[in-house]
Design a protein around this motif. Sequence first.
Motif, PDB file in Angstrom:
ATOM      1  N   GLU A  30      62.746  88.463  31.302  1.00 58.52           N
ATOM      2  CA  GLU A  30      61.644  89.281  30.796  1.00 58.52           C
ATOM      3  C   GLU A  30      60.317  88.852  31.411  1.00 58.52           C
ATOM      4  OE1 GLU A  30      60.708  91.164  26.551  1.00 58.52           O
ATOM      5  OE2 GLU A  30      60.544  88.960  26.527  1.00 58.52           O
ATOM      6  N   LEU A  31      60.068  87.550  31.457  1.00 59.80           N
ATOM      7  CA  LEU A  31      58.831  87.055  32.060  1.00 59.80           C
ATOM      8  C   LEU A  31      58.747  87.474  33.526  1.00 59.80           C
ATOM      9  CD1 LEU A  31      58.669  83.428  30.587  1.00 59.80           C
ATOM     10  CD2 LEU A  31      57.212  85.361  29.954  1.00 59.80           C
ATOM     11  N   LYS A  32      59.859  87.352  34.233  1.00 57.15           N
ATOM     12  CA  LYS A  32      59.884  87.747  35.638  1.00 57.15           C
ATOM     13  C   LYS A  32      59.531  89.218  35.793  1.00 57.15           C
ATOM     14  CE  LYS A  32      62.850  87.457  39.741  1.00 57.15           C
ATOM     15  NZ  LYS A  32      64.181  87.022  40.255  1.00 57.15           N
ATOM     16  N   GLY A  33      60.063  90.057  34.939  1.00 58.55           N
ATOM     17  CA  GLY A  33      59.758  91.483  34.984  1.00 58.55           C
ATOM     18  C   GLY A  33      58.293  91.775  34.738  1.00 58.55           C
ATOM     19  N   TRP A  34      57.688  91.042  33.789  1.00 55.88           N
ATOM     20  CA  TRP A  34      56.268  91.260  33.485  1.00 55.88           C
ATOM     21  C   TRP A  34      55.381  90.815  34.646  1.00 55.88           C
ATOM     22  CZ3 TRP A  34      56.395  89.018  27.814  1.00 55.88           C
ATOM     23  CH2 TRP A  34      57.012  89.948  26.987  1.00 55.88           C
ATOM     24  N   VAL A  35      55.740  89.694  35.278  1.00 57.84           N
ATOM     25  CA  VAL A  35      54.968  89.245  36.448  1.00 57.84           C
ATOM     26  C   VAL A  35      55.051  90.301  37.549  1.00 57.84           C
ATOM     27  CG1 VAL A  35      54.852  87.540  38.306  1.00 57.84           C
ATOM     28  CG2 VAL A  35      55.158  86.779  35.941  1.00 57.84           C
TER      29      VAL A  35
END
Length: 268
Positions: free
Chosen positions: A258-263
């Motif tokens: 999820e964090l990777k997607g937001w970045v």
Amino acid sequence: MKYFISDLIVGISHFSEFADWIDSQHQSDFGIEFTAFTHDKDYWERLSHKVPQMACPMTFHGPYINIEATSPLDSKEHDWLMESYNRVFALAAPNGVRHIVFHYSQLQFNEDEIPSKQKNAYAVMRDLTKLAKRYGVNCVIENLCRQKHKTHLFTNEEYFDIFQNIPDAVSLIDIGHANVNKLDIEKFLYEYGKRVKGFHVHNNDGITDQHKDYHKGTADIRQIMHWVGKYTNDADIVIEYEPHEKLTHSELIDEIKELKGWVEEGIG
């Protein structure tokens, strides 16, 4: 960007097994942040043995127990700090550790102590920045959380000033600490984003430093990750939860995704 989970979530007794699980994922952009304590001889020996065995990316949280950067520069405490960071840098450098986190103080102060304590901390930050450069590692200066009593060593504005006053210094932004302190993360990244090498990701109620799951708190983590993607270059994103956050391995992997997607939304 690379993504990490701090071994803080399992405690020092279980760091090796946790590292084995992360290593077993065989992901070139997913790794572990080890807590590089030096005060415990047995722990340091186990860590020193473990790190060279790792294939995944690694970061270190530098030592902070029995370590105090505001100690007098002619004291045994100062000598121990410098010896400890020499050890940590020497372990980090040949093993490709991407950054080492530094705390500029573990204490709280009376107002009249602040000038002398800041002077000592600045001397240490300058010396560690030079030492890190010689070793070829990143010693990142973390924004710390204000204290409940007395006075915090640096205000938000003074944290900005560190990177003006030490041109080679690099930063790690702790999002949970910034949420409590009301640090303007976007402004800092706009000014110093290329010198921000990492982020600690956790959340809280905006009042106390709780190291909760990033879904549980008042900081807008998705927006901050957009800023990470927009302003920084190849930063390390580290989930840093205390052991009270009981997430499964599968849940941790989902959070990393999820964090990777937001970045990536911010980069786009």
